[in-house]
Design a protein around this motif. Structure first.
Motif, PDB file in Angstrom:
ATOM      1  N   MET A  31       0.850  -1.187   0.000  1.00  0.00           N
ATOM      2  CA  MET A  31       0.000   0.000   0.000  1.00  0.00           C
ATOM      3  C   MET A  31       0.882   1.232   0.000  1.00  0.00           C
ATOM      4  O   MET A  31       1.893   1.301   0.677  1.00  0.00           O
ATOM      5  N   SER A  32       0.479   2.226  -0.720  1.00  0.00           N
ATOM      6  CA  SER A  32       1.248   3.456  -0.831  1.00  0.00           C
ATOM      7  C   SER A  32       1.266   4.219   0.488  1.00  0.00           C
ATOM      8  O   SER A  32       0.290   4.254   1.220  1.00  0.00           O
ATOM      9  N   THR A  33       2.409   4.816   0.783  1.00  0.00           N
ATOM     10  CA  THR A  33       2.521   5.663   1.969  1.00  0.00           C
ATOM     11  C   THR A  33       2.267   7.119   1.619  1.00  0.00           C
ATOM     12  O   THR A  33       2.273   7.975   2.492  1.00  0.00           O
ATOM     13  N   GLN A  34       2.037   7.399   0.344  1.00  0.00           N
ATOM     14  CA  GLN A  34       1.766   8.763  -0.085  1.00  0.00           C
ATOM     15  C   GLN A  34       0.440   9.224   0.511  1.00  0.00           C
ATOM     16  O   GLN A  34      -0.554   8.502   0.473  1.00  0.00           O
ATOM     17  N   LYS A  35       0.426  10.421   1.047  1.00  0.00           N
ATOM     18  CA  LYS A  35      -0.776  10.923   1.703  1.00  0.00           C
ATOM     19  C   LYS A  35      -1.655  11.743   0.773  1.00  0.00           C
ATOM     20  O   LYS A  35      -2.806  11.999   1.081  1.00  0.00           O
ATOM     21  N   HIS A  36      -1.121  12.142  -0.357  1.00  0.00           N
ATOM     22  CA  HIS A  36      -1.885  12.974  -1.281  1.00  0.00           C
ATOM     23  C   HIS A  36      -1.915  12.296  -2.651  1.00  0.00           C
ATOM     24  O   HIS A  36      -0.885  12.121  -3.286  1.00  0.00           O
ATOM     25  N   VAL A  37      -3.092  11.914  -3.105  1.00  0.00           N
ATOM     26  CA  VAL A  37      -3.265  11.303  -4.421  1.00  0.00           C
ATOM     27  C   VAL A  37      -3.181  12.417  -5.460  1.00  0.00           C
ATOM     28  O   VAL A  37      -3.898  13.416  -5.361  1.00  0.00           O
ATOM     29  N   LEU A  38      -2.315  12.243  -6.434  1.00  0.00           N
ATOM     30  CA  LEU A  38      -2.163  13.258  -7.482  1.00  0.00           C
ATOM     31  C   LEU A  38      -3.316  13.230  -8.479  1.00  0.00           C
ATOM     32  O   LEU A  38      -3.740  14.271  -8.968  1.00  0.00           O
ATOM     33  N   GLN A  39      -3.779  12.031  -8.805  1.00  0.00           N
ATOM     34  CA  GLN A  39      -4.921  11.882  -9.703  1.00  0.00           C
ATOM     35  C   GLN A  39      -5.570  10.534  -9.431  1.00  0.00           C
ATOM     36  O   GLN A  39      -4.893   9.509  -9.407  1.00  0.00           O
ATOM     37  N   GLU A  40      -6.862  10.541  -9.240  1.00  0.00           N
ATOM     38  CA  GLU A  40      -7.583   9.300  -8.996  1.00  0.00           C
ATOM     39  C   GLU A  40      -7.657   8.485 -10.284  1.00  0.00           C
ATOM     40  O   GLU A  40      -7.861   9.037 -11.367  1.00  0.00           O
ATOM     41  N   ALA A  41      -7.498   7.187 -10.126  1.00  0.00           N
ATOM     42  CA  ALA A  41      -7.622   6.277 -11.265  1.00  0.00           C
ATOM     43  C   ALA A  41      -8.997   6.436 -11.896  1.00  0.00           C
ATOM     44  O   ALA A  41      -9.994   6.649 -11.204  1.00  0.00           O
ATOM     45  N   GLY A  42      -9.035   6.373 -13.217  1.00  0.00           N
ATOM     46  CA  GLY A  42     -10.298   6.466 -13.927  1.00  0.00           C
ATOM     47  C   GLY A  42     -10.774   7.882 -14.204  1.00  0.00           C
ATOM     48  O   GLY A  42     -11.828   8.071 -14.799  1.00  0.00           O
ATOM     49  N   THR A  43     -10.004   8.866 -13.772  1.00  0.00           N
ATOM     50  CA  THR A  43     -10.406  10.244 -14.022  1.00  0.00           C
ATOM     51  C   THR A  43      -9.642  10.798 -15.221  1.00  0.00           C
ATOM     52  O   THR A  43      -8.593  10.295 -15.598  1.00  0.00           O
ATOM     53  N   VAL A  44     -10.201  11.861 -15.788  1.00  0.00           N
ATOM     54  CA  VAL A  44      -9.534  12.556 -16.890  1.00  0.00           C
ATOM     55  C   VAL A  44      -9.476  14.026 -16.511  1.00  0.00           C
ATOM     56  O   VAL A  44     -10.512  14.662 -16.287  1.00  0.00           O
ATOM     57  N   GLU A  45      -8.267  14.519 -16.427  1.00  0.00           N
ATOM     58  CA  GLU A  45      -8.065  15.930 -16.098  1.00  0.00           C
ATOM     59  C   GLU A  45      -7.891  16.743 -17.366  1.00  0.00           C
ATOM     60  O   GLU A  45      -7.677  16.192 -18.449  1.00  0.00           O
ATOM     61  N   GLU A  46      -7.950  18.044 -17.216  1.00  0.00           N
ATOM     62  CA  GLU A  46      -7.718  18.931 -18.344  1.00  0.00           C
ATOM     63  C   GLU A  46      -6.328  18.646 -18.918  1.00  0.00           C
ATOM     64  O   GLU A  46      -5.392  18.346 -18.190  1.00  0.00           O
TER      65      GLU A  46
END
Length: 182
Positions: free
Chosen positions: A1-16
């Protein structure tokens, strides 16, 4: 499991994206590319399985061909993943999600004779080719000519590898049960 506390982009999403492709269009293309990515991963794993398990009179040629074809699939997967990321998407990467997203089905862990294995590969290639063609048309219709071009280049190699598989399945190749009985 990731120890990163901030997700940069959720899987399945599309950003600009910086490519100036409309968000709605990008979402459609990312979805299509993730389908092709998942299918290509499935093909890669099936080809590697056959590469590892091939036996018989044409072992060496088939062993080398299957490894080369798997490399082509791996390269295609990388190109597809990088393109959909550039469009603001997240490449499908979880094995469970890959299996759920792929329009093709892995033949399973059992080992089959090489003719059966290659026939299964040819069937998977055919399904992938049809999907790639549909997605080339979709990308073109949505004005994403770069994604269409990337898929066209991948399609050329996919069709070439499928054609080689077809040649291996011709009647005058590979020792068959009937030839062994004589």
């Amino acid at each position: 499991m990731s120890t990163q506390k901030h997700v940069l982009q959720e899987a399945g999403t599309v950003e600009e994206n910086s490519l100036r492709l409309d968000q709605g269009k990008a979402e459609q293309i990312v979805d299509a590319l993730n389908t092709d990515l998942a299918a290509t991963y499935m093909l890669y794993h099936q080809l590697k399985k056959h590469h590892w398990n091939v036996e018989g009179a044409e072992f060496r040629d088939l062993h080398l061909f299957l490894d080369e074809a798997a490399e082509h699939a791996e390269e295609a997967a990388d190109e597809i993943a990088e393109r959909l990321q550039a469009l603001g998407g997240t490449p499908v990467s979880n094995p469970v999600n890959i299996a759920e997203t792929a329009p093709v089905e892995f033949e399973g862990d059992d080992v089959y004779d090489i003719r059966t294995s290659l026939a299964n590969d040819l069937e998977m290639y055919g399904d992938i080719i049809e999907s790639q063609r549909e997605h080339i048309e979709l990308a073109t219709d949505l004005g994403d000519h770069a994604s269409a071009e990337i898929l066209r280049e991948i399609l050329v190699q996919t069709e070439e590898d499928a054609h080689h598989v077809e040649h291996y399945l011709e009647e005058d190749t590979l020792v068959t049960d009937a030839a062994i009985e004589k």
